[in-house]
Design an enzyme around this catalytic site. Structure first.
Site, PDB file in Angstrom:
ATOM      1  N   GLU A 183       0.841  -1.205   0.001  1.00  0.00           N
ATOM      2  CA  GLU A 183      -0.242   0.071  -0.076  1.00  0.00           C
ATOM      3  C   GLU A 183       0.949   1.383  -0.173  1.00  0.00           C
ATOM      4  OE1 GLU A 183      -3.954  -1.245   2.502  1.00  0.00           O
ATOM      5  OE2 GLU A 183      -2.253  -1.138   3.515  1.00  0.00           O
ATOM      6  N   GLY A 185     -12.949  -2.935   2.034  1.00  0.00           N
ATOM      7  CA  GLY A 185     -13.747  -3.557   1.354  1.00  0.00           C
ATOM      8  C   GLY A 185     -14.950  -2.613   1.297  1.00  0.00           C
ATOM      9  N   VAL A 224     -13.629  -8.659   6.272  1.00  0.00           N
ATOM     10  CA  VAL A 224     -15.074  -8.857   6.100  1.00  0.00           C
ATOM     11  C   VAL A 224     -15.266  -9.519   4.826  1.00  0.00           C
ATOM     12  CG1 VAL A 224     -17.457  -7.944   5.706  1.00  0.00           C
ATOM     13  CG2 VAL A 224     -15.675  -6.961   7.534  1.00  0.00           C
ATOM     14  N   MET A 274      -9.274  -2.472   8.691  1.00  0.00           N
ATOM     15  CA  MET A 274      -8.956  -2.953   9.993  1.00  0.00           C
ATOM     16  C   MET A 274      -7.845  -2.170  10.816  1.00  0.00           C
ATOM     17  SD  MET A 274      -8.234  -6.881   8.312  1.00  0.00           S
ATOM     18  CE  MET A 274      -7.701  -7.492   9.815  1.00  0.00           C
ATOM     19  N   GLU A 275      -8.054  -0.805  10.369  1.00  0.00           N
ATOM     20  CA  GLU A 275      -7.063   0.016  10.984  1.00  0.00           C
ATOM     21  C   GLU A 275      -7.515   1.648  11.300  1.00  0.00           C
ATOM     22  OE1 GLU A 275      -6.006  -1.297   8.039  1.00  0.00           O
ATOM     23  OE2 GLU A 275      -5.087  -3.109   8.884  1.00  0.00           O
ATOM     24  N   ASP A 306     -12.301  -4.836  -2.947  1.00  0.00           N
ATOM     25  CA  ASP A 306     -13.004  -5.879  -2.953  1.00  0.00           C
ATOM     26  C   ASP A 306     -14.581  -5.377  -2.303  1.00  0.00           C
ATOM     27  OD1 ASP A 306     -11.318  -6.278  -0.346  1.00  0.00           O
ATOM     28  OD2 ASP A 306     -13.155  -6.904   0.241  1.00  0.00           O
TER      29      ASP A 306
HETATM   30  N1  ADE Z   1      -9.506  -4.295   3.584  1.00  0.00           N
HETATM   31  C1  ADE Z   1      -9.444  -4.531   2.353  1.00  0.00           C
HETATM   32  N2  ADE Z   1     -10.563  -5.357   2.143  1.00  0.00           N
HETATM   33  C2  ADE Z   1     -11.363  -5.578   3.360  1.00  0.00           C
HETATM   34  C3  ADE Z   1     -12.376  -6.336   3.728  1.00  0.00           C
HETATM   35  N3  ADE Z   1     -12.998  -6.864   3.061  1.00  0.00           N
HETATM   36  N4  ADE Z   1     -12.391  -6.435   5.202  1.00  0.00           N
HETATM   37  C4  ADE Z   1     -11.728  -5.748   6.247  1.00  0.00           C
HETATM   38  N5  ADE Z   1     -10.447  -5.058   5.547  1.00  0.00           N
HETATM   39  C5  ADE Z   1     -10.191  -4.903   4.376  1.00  0.00           C
END
Ligand code: ADE
Length: 240
Positions: A11, A77, A162, A182-183, A206
């Site tokens: 990243e 996501g 997720v 996640m951060e 995603d």
């Molecule tokens: N970062 C990228 N895609 C994610 C997802 N689906 N869940 C959590 N963190 C992510």
């Protein structure tokens, strides 16, 4: 000084390109890359994934380098039908979707012993990111490239990748969030208690559903690279 935090090496790769006067320091297990970019002093770090790594990285960055502003950049996501893979999300506020003290009467996401639930990003930082997006898209138009599509909204963070439509729906229903990662909320919380300006910019890798495991692998790098032009523009214009 401008601080940039990403969870993963891929990243930050493109954002680091063009840095000069580079030095490195290690604190709390994190390597901080210091240098100059576009005339600004910058410190960049890869935190590792998840809220605890992100919090450690942010606090050590603040303690050791005293950045004026911290940007958290990376992939996310999608939780919104307005977002496709590669699109950009500018966080207006962040929340920990997996913080749950509802058994004691708190709202989902609320931190016990405080009123903290949603952490608002700095409005000046959001405005500058928006301005930078317009400038990046003008440059892209000149080069015949497709414009970056971006929306603002709530970003939900948790220690969960997720990849489940049921969990995705529950995060949307509870927080009306447009993206999950996640951060971001951990970095927001650390910045908030230290009174440091922050912003979070993410690109969609995603759709936070059953296809995510495959999509993440395929689109992560492309999405991450989409944030780099925006971050470069931000670094060049911050404080000018
Ligand atoms: N970062 C990228 N895609 C994610 C997802 N689906 N869940 C959590 N963190 C992510």
């Amino acid at each position: 000084m401008i601080g940039i935090i990403c969870a993963m090496e891929l990243e930050i790769e493109k954002i680091r390109v063009g840095m000069t006067d580079v030095t490195e320091e290690k604190h709390a297990g994190v390597v901080y890359t210091l240098g100059k970019k576009k005339g600004a002093d910058v410190v960049m770090a890869v935190s590792g994934a998840g809220k605890v790594f992100a919090a450690i990285c942010t606090q050590a960055m603040i303690d050791n380098f005293h950045p004026e502003v911290i940007l958290n950049v990376g992939v996310a996501g999608s939780l919104s039908t307005d977002l496709s893979i590669g699109d950009i999300v500018m966080a207006e506020q962040l929340v920990q979707h997996d913080m749950d003290v509802t058994a004691l009467g708190l709202k989902k996401g609320q931190l016990y012993g405080s009123d903290y639930r949603f952490f608002p990003a700095n409005s000046k930082v959001i405005d500058l990111i928006k301005e930078c997006l317009e400038l990046v898209n003008l440059e892209r138009e000149k080069e015949g490239k497709k414009a970056l599509h971006a929306i603002k909204g709530t970003v939900a963070s948790g220690d969960i990748f997720v990849a489940d439509s049921g969990l995705k729906k529950s995060i949307v229903d509870e927080f009306q969030a447009v993206a999950c990662e996640m951060e971001g909320a951990a970095i927001a919380q650390v910045c908030c208690v230290n009174e440091i300006r922050f912003g979070v910019v993410r690109a969609i890798s995603d759709s936070a559903n059953e296809s995510s495991t495959m999509d993440f692998g395929e689109f992560c790098k492309m999405a991450a690279d989409n944030t780099a032009e925006l971050v470069d523009m931000f670094i060049g214009r911050y404080g000018k």
